[in-house]
Every structure is written in structure tokens, then in C-alpha cells.
Scaffold this motif. Structure first.
Motif, mmCIF file in Angstrom:
data_model
loop_
_atom_site.group_PDB
_atom_site.id
_atom_site.type_symbol
_atom_site.label_atom_id
_atom_site.label_comp_id
_atom_site.label_asym_id
_atom_site.label_seq_id
_atom_site.Cartn_x
_atom_site.Cartn_y
_atom_site.Cartn_z
ATOM 1 N N LYS A 1 0.755 -1.149 0.139
ATOM 2 C CA LYS A 1 -0.201 -0.091 0.073
ATOM 3 C C LYS A 1 0.770 1.274 -0.076
ATOM 4 C CE LYS A 1 -3.689 -2.241 2.554
ATOM 5 N NZ LYS A 1 -4.547 -2.085 3.749
ATOM 6 N N GLU A 2 0.202 2.159 -0.732
ATOM 7 C CA GLU A 2 1.058 3.332 -0.844
ATOM 8 C C GLU A 2 0.898 4.337 0.585
ATOM 9 O OE1 GLU A 2 3.276 4.816 -3.236
ATOM 10 O OE2 GLU A 2 2.988 2.578 -4.167
ATOM 11 N N VAL A 3 1.960 4.691 1.045
ATOM 12 C CA VAL A 3 1.936 5.423 2.334
ATOM 13 C C VAL A 3 2.048 6.883 2.041
ATOM 14 C CG1 VAL A 3 2.988 5.849 4.477
ATOM 15 C CG2 VAL A 3 3.242 3.459 3.581
ATOM 16 N N ALA A 4 1.147 7.588 2.501
ATOM 17 C CA ALA A 4 1.099 8.946 2.361
ATOM 18 C C ALA A 4 1.880 9.662 3.569
ATOM 19 C CB ALA A 4 -0.420 9.739 2.558
ATOM 20 N N ALA A 5 2.303 10.901 3.153
ATOM 21 C CA ALA A 5 2.918 11.717 4.170
ATOM 22 C C ALA A 5 2.332 11.899 5.419
ATOM 23 C CB ALA A 5 3.535 13.140 3.501
ATOM 24 N N VAL B 1 15.726 9.108 3.836
ATOM 25 C CA VAL B 1 16.524 8.748 5.109
ATOM 26 C C VAL B 1 16.041 7.382 5.389
ATOM 27 C CG1 VAL B 1 17.217 9.274 7.351
ATOM 28 C CG2 VAL B 1 16.595 11.122 5.788
ATOM 29 N N LEU B 2 16.963 6.254 5.535
ATOM 30 C CA LEU B 2 16.686 5.151 5.731
ATOM 31 C C LEU B 2 17.577 4.414 6.860
ATOM 32 C CD1 LEU B 2 16.732 3.711 2.055
ATOM 33 C CD2 LEU B 2 14.764 4.336 3.419
ATOM 34 N N HIS B 3 17.038 4.172 8.146
ATOM 35 C CA HIS B 3 17.568 3.702 9.002
ATOM 36 C C HIS B 3 16.499 2.852 10.007
ATOM 37 C CE1 HIS B 3 17.125 6.815 11.741
ATOM 38 N NE2 HIS B 3 17.625 7.620 11.146
ATOM 39 N N SER B 4 16.930 2.059 10.783
ATOM 40 C CA SER B 4 15.974 1.154 11.693
ATOM 41 C C SER B 4 15.269 1.953 12.610
ATOM 42 C CB SER B 4 16.550 -0.253 12.259
ATOM 43 O OG SER B 4 17.574 0.431 12.815
ATOM 44 N N ALA B 5 15.652 3.301 13.280
ATOM 45 C CA ALA B 5 15.167 3.987 14.131
ATOM 46 C C ALA B 5 14.094 4.798 13.706
ATOM 47 C CB ALA B 5 16.282 4.788 14.762
ATOM 48 N N LEU B 6 13.796 4.808 12.465
ATOM 49 C CA LEU B 6 12.534 5.408 12.052
ATOM 50 C C LEU B 6 11.309 4.657 12.214
ATOM 51 C CD1 LEU B 6 13.716 7.060 8.667
ATOM 52 C CD2 LEU B 6 13.189 8.372 10.620
ATOM 53 N N LYS B 7 10.029 5.359 12.390
ATOM 54 C CA LYS B 7 9.016 4.372 12.264
ATOM 55 C C LYS B 7 8.862 3.722 10.998
ATOM 56 C CE LYS B 7 6.527 8.172 15.089
ATOM 57 N NZ LYS B 7 5.567 8.997 15.330
ATOM 58 N N ASP B 8 8.180 2.408 11.038
ATOM 59 C CA ASP B 8 8.130 1.542 10.237
ATOM 60 C C ASP B 8 7.666 2.257 8.917
ATOM 61 O OD1 ASP B 8 9.276 -0.283 11.424
ATOM 62 O OD2 ASP B 8 7.326 -1.749 11.824
ATOM 63 N N ARG C 1 9.808 4.558 7.095
ATOM 64 C CA ARG C 1 10.846 3.930 6.263
ATOM 65 C C ARG C 1 10.200 3.533 4.847
ATOM 66 N NH1 ARG C 1 13.328 -0.596 9.972
ATOM 67 N NH2 ARG C 1 14.558 -1.057 7.976
ATOM 68 N N LEU C 2 9.106 3.005 4.962
ATOM 69 C CA LEU C 2 8.497 2.551 4.041
ATOM 70 C C LEU C 2 8.041 3.661 2.981
ATOM 71 C CD1 LEU C 2 6.873 0.445 2.176
ATOM 72 C CD2 LEU C 2 4.827 0.772 3.783
ATOM 73 N N ARG C 3 7.822 4.838 3.334
ATOM 74 C CA ARG C 3 7.478 6.118 2.578
ATOM 75 C C ARG C 3 8.704 6.383 1.951
ATOM 76 N NH1 ARG C 3 7.071 11.451 2.807
ATOM 77 N NH2 ARG C 3 7.653 11.517 4.849
ATOM 78 N N HIS C 4 9.979 6.443 2.630
ATOM 79 C CA HIS C 4 10.991 7.255 2.030
ATOM 80 C C HIS C 4 11.325 5.874 0.977
ATOM 81 C CE1 HIS C 4 12.319 9.755 5.596
ATOM 82 N NE2 HIS C 4 11.128 9.952 5.260
ATOM 83 N N TRP C 5 11.288 4.788 1.233
ATOM 84 C CA TRP C 5 11.687 3.795 0.370
ATOM 85 C C TRP C 5 10.786 3.904 -1.105
ATOM 86 C CZ3 TRP C 5 9.231 -0.424 -2.353
ATOM 87 C CH2 TRP C 5 10.124 -1.384 -2.761
ATOM 88 N N GLN C 6 9.678 3.998 -0.757
ATOM 89 C CA GLN C 6 8.570 4.311 -1.910
ATOM 90 C C GLN C 6 8.707 5.476 -2.911
ATOM 91 O OE1 GLN C 6 4.984 4.210 0.132
ATOM 92 N NE2 GLN C 6 4.636 2.040 -0.340
ATOM 93 N N MET C 7 9.350 6.426 -2.068
ATOM 94 C CA MET C 7 9.743 7.637 -2.891
ATOM 95 C C MET C 7 10.864 7.604 -3.694
ATOM 96 S SD MET C 7 9.081 10.335 0.235
ATOM 97 C CE MET C 7 10.036 11.897 -0.415
ATOM 98 N N LEU C 8 11.892 6.612 -3.207
ATOM 99 C CA LEU C 8 13.059 6.183 -4.095
ATOM 100 C C LEU C 8 12.571 5.488 -5.204
ATOM 101 C CD1 LEU C 8 15.696 5.771 -1.162
ATOM 102 C CD2 LEU C 8 16.039 7.366 -3.040
ATOM 103 N N ARG C 9 11.551 4.559 -4.814
ATOM 104 C CA ARG C 9 11.383 3.567 -5.870
ATOM 105 C C ARG C 9 10.422 4.144 -7.098
ATOM 106 N NH1 ARG C 9 12.276 0.375 -9.048
ATOM 107 N NH2 ARG C 9 11.491 -1.559 -9.369
ATOM 108 N N ARG C 10 9.794 4.973 -6.726
ATOM 109 C CA ARG C 10 8.931 5.914 -7.764
ATOM 110 C C ARG C 10 9.757 7.026 -8.616
ATOM 111 N NH1 ARG C 10 4.842 6.042 -3.463
ATOM 112 N NH2 ARG C 10 5.532 8.098 -3.144
ATOM 113 N N GLY C 11 11.042 7.135 -8.077
ATOM 114 C CA GLY C 11 12.040 8.240 -8.845
ATOM 115 C C GLY C 11 11.726 9.571 -8.395
ATOM 116 N N GLU C 12 10.884 9.868 -7.279
ATOM 117 C CA GLU C 12 10.652 11.166 -6.702
ATOM 118 C C GLU C 12 11.793 11.795 -6.057
ATOM 119 O OE1 GLU C 12 7.007 10.719 -4.176
ATOM 120 O OE2 GLU C 12 5.894 9.697 -5.620
ATOM 121 N N VAL C 13 12.529 10.662 -5.496
ATOM 122 C CA VAL C 13 13.664 11.266 -4.752
ATOM 123 C C VAL C 13 14.998 10.505 -5.571
ATOM 124 C CG1 VAL C 13 14.803 11.341 -2.426
ATOM 125 C CG2 VAL C 13 12.494 11.793 -2.713
#
Length: 751
Positions: A119-123, A286-293, A296-308
């Protein structure tokens, strides 16, 4: 005809601890909808499991076809993992001898690691409440709750986050809803782009040093070329390595390329992120384990979509879905934190090299104290090197002085039954002088807790963990003794459990140093930075930000204070005990001691004022300490490399450790000897140079209730280790069920 039949079968890696690829049938409904790296759900065992589609599979033999099960579900319309990341995972699975499906699962953020639809995670959003102006507070005199909320809003400028008002005024949320219903306030939402707080911001320097310009002249052209190139940026602390990283990322973005930056510790991430944000705005992930789950998923999705296009993170960010990579940067590349020591035991620095090779891009390894492996690769011509020998703005390197504890901290009749004060008179005087100048101090000791062991004054027995062969550490803040290996905790005893004699608290950690500092300097603002005091990324960020704002005078900490931080107000660094790691039974003990001492010393004098470093030690003649005192990395590395070559330790050999754990010591010993015999039988004559050390008890013979033995394998090349390790894999099915075998390829330590 055969090709159309092949399309019915798929090769799948299953996200379970099982080796190999599995064949499943592709149903008509899924035909043409699958691509490599896509998450799917497949039947497995008596249930189902997360799977990863890898591509077409050959048609199985007729006798097997009837047993082939169909793919159950496609969990996403497109592949979660790019072809580049899948290939990196294949390499890691083969090299580190770990199930491919589990490696692929480790490459995903929380939310995608189980067999559920993505599922896409909104900001995240923050609600703001704003007063409709003008407002007459007098008309709310008879509604005290509403009057209080409106008064607060007016006082803070008519607008505030709802959460902030709710903290200040109990029950404010309901009151705000009533005011909104009556039209007295408006409520709106704003997205929160990043939840990691920024550290020190840094403006873009107008001028670079001549060494920085020379380094960028060498490195920048490689960002735009589609070719692999590996470089070491060997720069003294404070020489401006981060600015070089920023300029390289600027070049990558300008050429529509991505950038991946790895840092060793979460504690270092906020400050580096702050610097990248000050240069690139919010367009980094930003990707590290201390972020809320979900974050982390939202940042990853932004990268995967090429937004960042830019990702900053710790070792797990090596799997980040950054497209069209132009540069991979590994900051503090020598740091042992880049090696994962559980499950998939990968070395992120080494995988960064592999990823850059596969992506045909530039990889930059940065350090003031390069690892000996990296240094040897430079000497052999595998990597190229640029050197920064001076600090920015020609700031001097800190003056380093030794405090010999043999003379400054002697035993006396008054302290013969306990430890004398930790801070020598020299250290106390230096701290007092620093406080008088309104400057900051860092006190470093790489030990947590108050007392590192508790011993009986009568029988001499120390209080040990019930599950591990280690002493318990006394943590005064928690009022208990803790094991730093298994987490076991118990109340601090007043008497010896064996003979009921009185107990002495010996050794010291950050808690005891903090207490002594506060007692010696009661007016100073003192804080502690270790895993106990800073248990979350938010607390780490807050503490470092307070120190950067000079709201803290003295910071006591473990290695978390040593890594890459830039605090201009720090002019004094005190290494409370330089000897703690030297006695570790590990061939890297000297190297790690030198690295850590040099890094923590480098925190001093990074601003306008000169820095000073005091190093307390009982062993001033030890090579890591003596060379560190002289700022002599070249001298230390030469001596240490000579020793490593003579003993055939890395970087002059490749290593693997076979670790054997069992319920009883006897069972562990039998299994270890059985495995050793098997390795010897399967060593081919052509494998000359492969040496087996052991089997022997592990340096810590019991952890978490399991007895431990180990076998160390050394060879001139990794290829020569493959056959011996294959023989270990074949023997696993012959071992009793209570025996666990772990293979650690390229281990970071022997413990």
C-alpha cells in the motif's frame, strides 16, 4: 511449442530460511503480469509464504510436473526490487552463504516483508489551528477553557500545531473542536516531509581548500561516466570530506543521476541529513531502523517511484532502490558498524563496491583512518586515492598529550579497596580551564554502565551472567546489573551469593564518569550519550542538537560521540581510558583502538579555537596509542600491515569462521570436531594455502545459554574457501537437532 510450455513455470525465491530456487506454475490469470523482483504469494509447506519472482523456469521433468503448485497471488502490479538490487542480492546470497529469499526480504522496508499487498504510504500530516482575526478575548471570560486556548494561540502568533496546544492545555482538543464549530478558529493540515530532525546546518562554503579542489577535479568526471571507478578520500579529521561528498551529489543530480550515501551509525545520520537538507532541501530519503516503520516505507517508496534521487542511511541502505546511480559514498568506511553480525552477515562497504561495479558508477570510500583492507587495495592499484592533509581554513590539528595513569592514578592506602578517581588531576584542570573559557568538552570511554564488573572482596568471585560467560555490568540509573550480550538483568546484590562477603564495584563506564564529572563540576551542564541514555533516534537527535546549540558543556559518551560529528564549540577531548580494547582476543584490536582514538580526538578544535586532546592510559608504549599521539596513521599502518602479513591475517588472506552452538559443552565440542574432520576430508590437494585454526572454544564460550566452539579458515583468496564451506553445508543434515552452525564470511572479529 517447448517455449510456450516454459512460460507456464516460474523460478521463485521464497522468503524463508531455505536455500535454492523453487519452481511454481504460472496460471493463465498471471500470464504476462510477472516481472523479476516482483513480490508474490506462493504455497509453501502447509501454508503460504512471501515469494520473489526471478524469471522463467525450465519445464520440469514429467514425473515432477504434477507436484508443481501454482502461484497463489501477485502482491503488487510492478516489481518491488529492481534488477540491479536482485543481482546484488544474488551476489550477497552466494558470497555470504545465506538463502536468496531471505536476502531479498532483507532488502525491503517494513510493510513489504510479508505476503500482503503493498500500500502506498501518504506523508504524515500535522494539524494546525489558527485564530480567525480579530478576536475579542473578553467575550470568552465565561468560557474559561476556550479563553485559555485562544489566549495561548494569540500569545504564540495566532497559529500553532494542535498537538502543541494539547500538551500545554489539558483537554484542548475538544475545546478546539468547539471553537472550530463556532467559526472562531480554522483547522488545516500540512504534510511532514521528514520526521528525522536536522542536525547542524551548514552553508555552502564560498571557497574550497586547494586539496578539496584537487580531489574534486579527480573525482567529479567519474560521476558522469558510465564506468566503475573506486576511490579512497583519505582526509584528516576536519579536512572537509563532507563538502566533497555534497559536491559529488550535486553533480549527480545535475546529470539526472542518483546518489547513495552510507554512514556507520544512526547517531551520525541526523547531522549528515541536516547538511544534505541545507543543500538539497527535502529531496532526500532517509533509511535506518530507528525511523517509524511507515516512515521507512514511505521514504523507500519515494525512491522507488523516482521522486527522490538521493538516499542517506546506515548499512541497510545498501539495498535502497536508487535508480541510475552516479555515485555511491561510504563515509567512515573503516567503521565496524558496516558489518552486520546477525542473520545475513554482510559487509555493507564491500557490497557498495559490488553495487558500484554492477551499476558502472563511482564509489567513494572516505575516512581519516582507512581500514587496512582499503589501504592495501589502494597499494595494489585496485582503488585510487586522493589525500587531504590539512583542515579547512588551515585550522591546526589538535594538540595531543598523554596522561600516564601509572603515575597520575597510583594506588594509595585510601583507595586500595576501591578504584581511585577516574578523572586525573590533569584532566580535571583541563576541564575547569575549558569551562572558564565557555567552551565545550567531550569525555570518551567505550564502556556503558557504572561499574564494568562486581567482585567479592572475600572470595574474589565476580558476579557473572547466568546465560553467558561474561561479568554483569552495574547500571546505577536502572539500579540493576545487566548482561550486554543477552540482556539478562538482576538487582544489584549487597553480598556475594557464594560466601556472603561484601561486594566491590570495579571498572567504570559512562554512568560512573558522568557522576564523577557532575560531582567535580556541579555548575556545569553535563549529559551522557550512549545506548542507555539515547535509546531512540529522536533522543539522539535532540541531545546532539542541544550540544550543537551549546546548551551542554560536557558530553560523556561511548563511540557514539566519536563518529563524524562537527561541533565547533568543542576544544577539549578527553579519552578517559585508551586501553580498553587492546586486550581483546582479536587480530583487529590494535587497528580498532587506533581508529577510535583518532576519530574521537578529531572532534576537538573544529571551530575557530584550537583543540586539545588528553589521553589517559596505563600502556603508553602500545603501538596504537603511541602512533595516535603523533598523528601518525602512516607509521601505524606500516607496522600493523607488517604484523598482519607475517601472520597471514586480512588483508593478506580471506577468512571465514564456522561457529558451532549447542545446548551443552560436550555436544558443541563433538559437533565442532566432526565438522573439522569433514573439512579436512574435503580439502582438495589444489587448495594449498587453506589453513584451518581449531576447532577451539570461542573466546566467549557461552552466550544466551549456548556453548560455543569455532573453526577459523584462512586462504589466499575467497575462491579457495568455497569448497571447504560447501563441505560444511553438506554436513549440516548429519548434526543433532540441538546444534546450530553459523558461517561468517569475511568476519569483522573473532569473538
Amino acid at each position: 511449442m517447448a517455449e510456450s510450455v516454459d512460460l507456464h513455470y516460474a523460478s521463485v525465491a521464497v522468503g524463508r530460511p531455505v536455500r535454492g530456487e523453487f519452481t511454481y506454475r504460472e496460471t493463465e490469470a498471471f500470464r504476462g503480469k510477472l516481472e523479476p523482483g516482483q513480490r508474490i504469494r506462493v504455497p509453501f509447506g502447509n501454508g503460504s509464504a512471501l515469494g520473489f519472482y526471478l524469471g522463467r523456469a525450465a519445464t520440469p521433468p514429467d514425473e515432477v510436473v504434477r507436484r508443481i503448485k501454482p502461484i497463489a497471488e501477485i502482491l503488487e502490479p510492478t516489481a518491488a526490487l529492481s534488477a540491479e538490487v536482485v543481482e546484488l542480492a544474488r551476489f550477497a546470497a552466494a558470497h555470504y552463504r545465506y538463502p536468496l529469499g531471505e536476502v531479498l526480504r532483507a532488502a525491503l522496508p517494513p510493510g513489504l516483508t510479508s505476503a500482503v499487498e503493498s500500500k502506498e504510504v501518504a506523508a504524515d500530516v500535522v494539524q494546525f489551528v489558527t485564530v480567525r482575526s480579530p478576536v475579542d478575548l473578553q467575550q470568552f471570560k465565561r468560557a474559561p477553557a476556550q479563553h485559555a486556548v485562544l489566549s495561548y494561540l494569540v500569545a504564540v502568533g495566532n497559529r500553532s500545531p494542535v498537538d502543541e496546544v494539547a500538551v500545554a492545555i489539558p483537554g484542548a482538543r475538544e475545546t478546539i473542536r468547539r471553537l472550530y464549530a463556532k467559526g472562531h478558529v480554522t483547522i488545516d493540515e500540512e504534510p511532514v516531509l521528514m520526521t528525522v530532525s536536522e542536525g547542524l546546518k551548514q552553508t555552502r562554503p564560498a571557497n574550497l581548500t586547494s586539496e578539496q579542489e584537487a580531489a574534486l577535479h579527480e573525482l567529479t568526471p567519474h560521476v558522469t561516466r558510465s564506468a566503475f571507478s573506486a576511490w579512497l578520500v583519505h582526509g584528516v579529521t576536519g579536512s572537509g570530506k563532507t563538502e566533497i561528498y555534497l559536491r559529488l551529489v550535486e553533480t549527480a543530480i545535475a546529470n539526472n543521476k542518483g546518489a547513495l550515501i552510507l554512514v556507520p551509525e544512526i547517531a551520525l545520520t541526523p547531522q549528515l541529513v541536516g547538511r544534505f537538507r541545507s543543500r538539497f532541501g527535502q529531496h532526500i530519503a532517509v533509511l535506518h531502523s530507528a525511523l517509524k516503520d511507515r516512515e521507512r516505507l514511505r521514504h523507500w517508496q519515494m525512491l522507488r517511484r523516482g521522486e527522490v534521487q538521493v538516499a542517506v542511511g546506515v548499512r541497510s541502505a545498501i539495498w535502497a532502490p536508487v535508480a541510475n546511480l552516479g555515485v555511491v559514498i561510504v563515509d567512515e568506511e573503516h567503521d565496524p558498524s558496516f558489518k552486520q553480525v546477525e542473520k545475513l552477515r554482510y559487509q555493507a562497504r564491500d557490497l557498495a563496491i559490488v553495487r558500484a561495479q554492477r551499476s558502472r558508477c563511482l564509489v567513494v570510500l572516505g575516512s581519516a583512518t582507512p581500514s587496512l583492507e582499503t589501504l592495501e587495495n589502494v597499494r595494489r592499484g585496485r582503488y585510487q586515492c586522493v589525500t587531504l592533509t590539512r583542515r579547512v581554513e588551515n585550522r591546526p590539528m589538535p594538540e595531543i598529550a598523554l596522561v600516564d595513569l601509572r603515575t597520575e592514578r597510583p594506588r594509595t592506602p585510601d583507595n586500595r579497596n576501591s578504584e581511585p578517581p577516574i578523572l586525573s588531576a590533569t584532566l580535571k584542570q583541563a576541564i575547569a580551564e575549558t569551562l572558564a573559557r565557555n567552551q565545550q568538552t567531550i569525555l570518551f570511554i567505550n564502556r556503558r554502565g557504572h561499574s564494568t564488573f562486581v567482585v567479592c572482596e572475600v572470595c574474589g568471585q565476580s558476579i557473572k551472567c547466568a546465560n553467558c560467560d561474561v561479568c554483569l555490568t552495574h547500571h546505577s540509573s536502572a539500579r540493576q546489573m545487566q548482561c550486554h550480550y543477552c540482556g539478562h538483568a538482576e538487582p544489584l546484590a549487597t553480598n556475594c551469593p557464594d560466601c556472603h562477603g561484601p561486594l566491590l564495584q570495579l571498572g567504570f563506564g559512562t554512568e560512573r564518569i558522568e557522576a564523577e564529572v557532575m560531582e567535580s563540576f556541579p555548575s556545569a551542564r553535563v549529559a551522557r550519550l550512549d545506548r542507555d541514555a539515547a535509546s531512540s533516534a529522536e533522543r539522539v537527535t535532540d541531545l546532539l542538537a542541544r550540544f550543537a546549540r551549546r546548551e551542554i558543556d560536557i558530553l560523556v559518551g561511548t563511540q557514539m560521540v566519536a563518529k563524524g560529528h562537527d561541533f565547533p564549540g568543542v576544544t577539549l577531548v578527553c579519552v578517559v581510558m585508551a586501553d580498553t580494547a587492546l586486550a581483546m582476543p582479536d587480530f583487529r584490536a590494535a587497528e580498532r583502538t587506533f581508529h577510535l582514538l583518532t576519530q574521537v580526538a578529531g572532534r576537538a578544535g573544529r571551530g575557530a579555537d584550537a583543540g586539545r586532546v588528553l589521553v589517559q592510559s596505563y600502556n603508553a608504549d602500545a603501538a596504537p596509542i603511541s602512533y595516535m599521539l603523533a598523528h601518525d596513521y602512516a607509521g601505524f599502518s606500516e607496522v600493523e600491515l607488517k604484523r598482519r602479513r607475517a601472520l597471514a591475517w586480512p588483508p593478506f588472506s580471506r577468512m571465514a569462521i564456522v561457529k558451532i552452538e549447542a545446548t551443552t559443552p560436550e555436544q558443541a565440542e563433538r559437533a565442532a570436531k566432526q565438522i573439522a574432520r569433514g573439512i579436512e576430508r574435503h580439502l582438495p590437494a589444489s587448495s594449498q594455502g587453506v589453513r584451518m585454526l581449531g576447532p577451539a572454544r570461542a573466546p566467549i564460550a557461552r552466550i544466551k545459554g549456548k556453548s560455543r566452539w569455532q573453526i577459523v579458515l584462512k586462504a589466499p583468496s575467497h575462491a579457495l574457501l568455497v569448497q571447504p564451506l560447501d563441505s560444511v553445508d553438506r554436513m549440516l543434515s548429519e548434526l543433532p537437532s540441538g546444534v546450530r552452525v553459523i558461517v561468517d564470511v569475511d568476519p569483522s572479529a573473532l569473538l
